[in-house]
Design a protein around this motif. Structure first.
Motif: not given
Length: 355
Positions: A51-58, A78-84, A185-190
């Motif tokens: 399982p991931r945290t569900g956060i993507t830092v766009e 900062v712009q971040q998306k919640c995916e879960t 890196l518990m999050y995706d960083w675009r």
């Protein structure tokens, strides 16, 4: 200054507010054992879809405008998306502590970007600066404040965007500057971009593992650096793995050249506070009366300070880093770790014992 050596330092958390080290890592998968017949139990293969945290830092952008006196104007976008569903609470709320006498935080923009394309712009008054619970309970003992921002109507698939300014009003020691940003890196960083501008003669040291960049062209009399990273993917938590910060990209900037230089700054501050006043000399003589050896005198001084000076942390102005002087400590009857050390040092010095 010297956020680099604090646990907060301040920018360390602002570097990715509600994104980085203040987050709890997703729980690693439990080890599972299976038994077939009389065969010995074997551990299952590590999960590749943990399982991931569900956060993507766009988008992550920070811009440092450093001045020659160690003050600075820093902008963070900062712009971040919640995916879960598990990350909604984290994305909805932003809280950051800072010392109100050395720094200030201001909100420039705040927006909720709905998955259907709708945009909700928040008023600047949505960002509030309040005393921390400690400062509210005992304002005479703490100048710590907390910036708070709540995003309304955030659902899974939505993004939140904010732009903050952090003003460094005064450095902690001298005229130096430093800061640290961590990109867990518990999050995706675009996209990550960091820009630094400083006077041409203001020497800076950098540590930027996981980021690409360096010096770029700047206006006359200034120096400028830019670092970037794109498409950083979160890794799946594994049993007994290193903490995510140790293996994640980071950005460190400091005007210090070594830990020894930091030590010299701090030692200079301690020396001017550890004054052997007539009061300190008299007290040292009373504490050690009848004791002949330096070992006995040092032990008695240590015991006296621990029994007679209450432990109390006072964070006012630079008080989180700089000790009080011996006169203030004895008058107050309390102090923190730095104050204990300073008073013990002065009492030992009064007896001719260097420490």
């Amino acid at each position: 200054m010297y956020k680099i050596v604090s646990v907060l330092l301040l920018l360390s958390a602002l570097a990715a507010p509600a994104l980085c080290q203040r987050k709890k890592a997703a729980k690693p998968p439990s080890k599972v054992f299976t038994v077939k017949g009389d065969a010995p139990a074997k551990p299952s293969e590590p999960s590749l879809t943990a399982p991931r945290t569900g956060i993507t830092v766009e988008k992550y952008f920070s811009d440092y405008d450093i001045r020659s006196d160690g003050t600075a104007h820093e902008t963070f976008e900062v712009q971040q998306k919640c995916e879960t569903g598990s990350c909604l609470a984290r994305v909805k709320s932003l809280k950051q502590e800072f010392n109100g006498e050395t720094h200030n935080i201001r909100l420039l923009e705040a927006t909720v970007l709905k998955a259907d394309g709708k945009r909700i712009d928040l008023p600047l008054t949505a960002g509030k600066v309040l005393p921390t619970p400690q400062a509210e309970a005992a304002p005479g003992f703490s100048s710590m404040k907390q910036f708070e921002l709540e995003f309304p109507d955030v659902a899974v698939g939505d993004s939140v965007r904010y732009k903050l300014v952090l003003d460094t009003l005064k450095p902690i020691f001298g005229t130096g500057f430093d800061s640290i940003e961590r990109f867990s890196l518990m999050y995706d960083w675009r996209t990550i971009e960091i820009s630094v501008s400083a006077p041409a003669g203001f020497a800076l040291q950098f540590d930027t593992p996981g980021l690409q960049g360096g010096p770029v062209a700047a206006e006359p009399g200034r120096a400028r650096w830019v670092w970037k990273a794109e498409g950083l993917k979160a890794f799946a938590p594994e049993t007994a793995m290193l903490d995510p910060i140790s293996s994640s990209p980071r950005f460190i900037v400091t005007s210090l050249t070594s830990f020894e230089e930091l030590g010299r700054f701090f030692a200079a501050g301690v020396r001017e506070k550890a004054m052997v006043t007539p009061e300190v000399q008299k007290l040292a003589d009373e504490i050690t009366a009848g004791l002949k050896t330096p070992d006995e005198q040092a032990a008695r001084i240590y015991q006296w300070v621990n029994k007679n000076i209450r432990y109390l942390l006072v964070v006012l102005d630079r008080g989180g880093w700089v000790p009080h002087n011996t006169t203030e400590i004895l008058k107050n009857g309390y102090g923190d770790c730095k104050d204990y050390t300073t008073l013990i040092h002065a009492l030992l010095k009064a007896k001719g014992i260097e420490s």
